[in-house]
Design an enzyme around this catalytic site. Structure first.
Site, mmCIF file in Angstrom:
data_model
loop_
_atom_site.group_PDB
_atom_site.id
_atom_site.type_symbol
_atom_site.label_atom_id
_atom_site.label_comp_id
_atom_site.label_asym_id
_atom_site.label_seq_id
_atom_site.Cartn_x
_atom_site.Cartn_y
_atom_site.Cartn_z
ATOM 1 N N SER A 28 24.346 -96.217 75.507
ATOM 2 C CA SER A 28 22.950 -96.410 75.932
ATOM 3 C C SER A 28 22.054 -95.295 75.395
ATOM 4 O O SER A 28 20.944 -95.541 74.920
ATOM 5 C CB SER A 28 22.864 -96.410 77.461
ATOM 6 O OG SER A 28 23.522 -97.518 77.986
ATOM 7 N N GLY A 100 23.496 -106.504 73.135
ATOM 8 C CA GLY A 100 22.433 -106.935 74.045
ATOM 9 C C GLY A 100 21.380 -105.853 74.211
ATOM 10 O O GLY A 100 20.182 -106.147 74.307
ATOM 11 N N ASP A 321 29.032 -101.651 83.973
ATOM 12 C CA ASP A 321 29.885 -101.864 82.791
ATOM 13 C C ASP A 321 31.351 -101.508 83.045
ATOM 14 O O ASP A 321 32.197 -101.719 82.178
ATOM 15 C CB ASP A 321 29.373 -101.020 81.620
ATOM 16 C CG ASP A 321 28.054 -101.552 81.084
ATOM 17 O OD1 ASP A 321 27.763 -102.744 81.299
ATOM 18 O OD2 ASP A 321 27.310 -100.777 80.465
ATOM 19 N N ARG A 352 32.694 -111.718 82.606
ATOM 20 C CA ARG A 352 33.717 -110.721 82.962
ATOM 21 C C ARG A 352 34.432 -111.025 84.275
ATOM 22 O O ARG A 352 35.515 -110.473 84.524
ATOM 23 C CB ARG A 352 33.103 -109.313 82.982
ATOM 24 C CG ARG A 352 32.812 -108.836 81.577
ATOM 25 C CD ARG A 352 32.250 -107.439 81.508
ATOM 26 N NE ARG A 352 32.152 -107.013 80.120
ATOM 27 C CZ ARG A 352 31.389 -106.022 79.684
ATOM 28 N NH1 ARG A 352 30.650 -105.328 80.536
ATOM 29 N NH2 ARG A 352 31.369 -105.707 78.395
HETATM 30 C C1 S3P Z 1 22.381 -101.006 79.336
HETATM 31 C C2 S3P Z 1 22.140 -101.564 80.562
HETATM 32 C C3 S3P Z 1 23.100 -102.446 81.239
HETATM 33 C C4 S3P Z 1 24.488 -102.355 80.635
HETATM 34 C C5 S3P Z 1 24.461 -102.355 79.155
HETATM 35 C C6 S3P Z 1 23.640 -101.206 78.617
HETATM 36 C C7 S3P Z 1 21.329 -100.157 78.727
HETATM 37 O O1 S3P Z 1 22.650 -103.779 81.164
HETATM 38 O O2 S3P Z 1 25.298 -103.415 81.106
HETATM 39 O O3 S3P Z 1 25.780 -102.233 78.638
HETATM 40 O O4 S3P Z 1 21.638 -99.404 77.793
HETATM 41 O O5 S3P Z 1 20.180 -100.221 79.200
HETATM 42 P P1 S3P Z 1 21.641 -104.346 82.283
HETATM 43 O O6 S3P Z 1 20.629 -103.327 82.493
HETATM 44 O O7 S3P Z 1 21.076 -105.620 81.727
HETATM 45 O O8 S3P Z 1 22.510 -104.583 83.492
#
Ligand code: S3P
Length: 446
Positions: A28, A100, A321, A352
């Site tokens: 992140s 994502g 996560d 998951r």
């Molecule tokens: C992330 C936020 C999370 C996490 C993803 C990374 C980020 O998703 O699951 O792996 O870097 O902001 P969500 O905020 O949609 O839950």
């Protein structure tokens, strides 16, 4: 050279985890380090950058928008920022692979540009819900076209301007919050996002490190558009999400004593430590310090008998996560573990809840999937060999693959896991590092 179409992990049962390890940089934080340094003024020097496919997809996207980036070399990156208005139109769609975070955060960052962009991804990313960002961005004035089901490819049209919004997020999502804050940098007036529960705050912390004013009052985060980010030095901590596999592994494998160095312990990410401790894990946070605006510690984990628990719902966003790894801990614990309030797990890189339940059942563990969680009855893990019709399918989900690899430490026989190539997205070198700590893991590429 023939293309690799599958990576399988073959893991021998038993053993323990020992020694000192440093897992790679936080995913992140790595994404955000590139995004913010690209639109900052002046140079940013990043160390500890995660050289995994997801963060590299973000890096490549900015290169294609005209940003000069040196590296990464041993985690070191230099980014020559082009300022808020300095990005250029890429010469084709930006391919964000499995990521994502890249797609949702870039949707916000690119929504207010004066050029069009198209964001595409792999089969998994193309199934993931994007309306959670495209709808609030549209109310800011963005024009983003998606598929009929609200998924990628996303076509972002140029607009003459965005306006700030007040938005109460229906889901606790750091990706949604960050996407709107990044769009807010380009918007007229104030953007104010309220979150239903605390989610990772790396964007807010890093904006502050770049000298951009952000106000945080309880669950409300506010910023005004039109300011400037100033290049800086950033140090990316080791990823607690990657460390989680080793925390679980050392907890479940008798005789383990492992030190994980320099792991990020941001309070919005420590759910895995809190949950494992509630289960009876022996986890000590040593030498807690602040590095580049993020709290960091060395984490010592020694094996301990675990017991099943009802996982407190307030810990869900803080461990979002880490559930695949936590489910392995639950399978090795005495009694029942119940997770509720975690429907978000169904729309991650894989479903998951279902994929972990299927894998656990293959290992002989009672696992009952529910719409918003999972009930697991701890027991004795068997073996899972494809030749005996029982291999584990990771469904291309990096965290599923690594979780079942770690499970072998307590299994009654070998575990074979297929579709593991995407481990590269967040944890390049996982198998080699796990092997140095004591896991009997072999990679087979076909
Ligand atoms: C992330 C936020 C999370 C996490 C993803 C990374 C980020 O998703 O699951 O792996 O870097 O902001 P969500 O905020 O949609 O839950």
């Amino acid at each position: 050279m023939a293309q690799v179409s599958d990576l399988r992990f073959l893991v021998t049962p038993g053993g323990s985890l020992q020694g000192r390890l440093r897992v790679p940089g936080d995913k992140s934080v790595s994404h955000r380090s590139i995004m913010l340094s690209a639109i900052a003024e002046g140079e940013t020097h990043i160390t500890g950058f995660l050289e995994g496919a997801d963060a590299l997809a973000t890096l490549a996207a900015f290169r294609r928008m005209g940003v000069e980036i040196e590296g990464p070399r041993d985690g070191e990156v230099r980014v020559r920022g082009v300022g808020l208005r300095g990005l250029r139109a890429p010469d084709g769609p930006l391919d964000l692979g499995n990521s994502g975070t890249s797609m949702r955060l870039l949707s916000g960052l690119l929504a207010g540009q004066s050029f069009p962009t198209t964001l595409i991804g792999d089969a998994s990313l193309t199934k993931r819900p994007m309306r959670r960002v495209t709808e609030p961005l549209a109310t800011m004035g963005a024009r983003i076209n998606s598929s009929e089901t609200g998924t990628a490819p996303l076509h972002i049209e140029p607009v003459s301007g965005l306006s700030g919004i007040r938005y109460e997020m229906p889901v606790a999502s750091a990706q949604v919050k960050s996407s709107l804050l990044l769009a807010g940098l380009y918007a007229e007036g104030e953007t104010c996002v309220t979150e239903p529960a605390p989610t990772r705050d790396h964007t807010e912390r890093m904006l502050t490190a770049f000298g951009y004013p952000v106000q945080v009052e309880g669950s409300r985060i506010r910023l005004c558009g039109g300011g400037r980010l100033k290049g800086c030095r950033l140090r990316v901590p080791s990823d607690i999400s990657s460390a989680a596999f080793f925390m679980v592994g050392a907890s479940i494998a008798p005789g383990s004593d492992l030190l994980l160095e320099g792991v990020g312990i941001n309070p919005t990410r420590v759910g895995v430590v809190n949950i494992l401790r509630l289960m009876g894990a022996d986890i000590a946070l040593l030498d807690e310090r602040l590095e580049g605006g993020e709290p960091v510690a060395d984490i010592r984990v020694r094996s301990a008998p675990l017991k099943g628990i009802r996982i407190p719902e307030d810990q869900v966003p803080l461990a979002i996560d880490e559930f695949p790894a936590i489910f392995i801990a639950a399978a090795c614990a005495e009694g029942e573990t119940l997770l509720t309030g975690a429907e978000e797990l169904r729309v991650k890189e894989s479903d998951r809840i279902q994929v972990m339940a299927d894998g656990l059942m293959k290992l002989g563990i009672e696992a009952e999937p529910r719409p918003d969680g999972l009930r697991i009855l701890g027991g004795t893990l068997g073996s899972a060999l494809a030749s005996e019709g029982g291999g584990i399918d990771a469904h291309g989900d990096h965290r599923i693959a690594m979780s079942f690899a770690i499970a072998a430490l307590r299994a009654g026989g070998p575990i074979e896991i297929r579709d593991c190539l995407n481990v590269e997205t967040s944890f390049p070198g996982f198998a080699a590092l796990a092997e140095t700590a004591g896991l009997g893991i072999r990679e087979v590429r076909t």
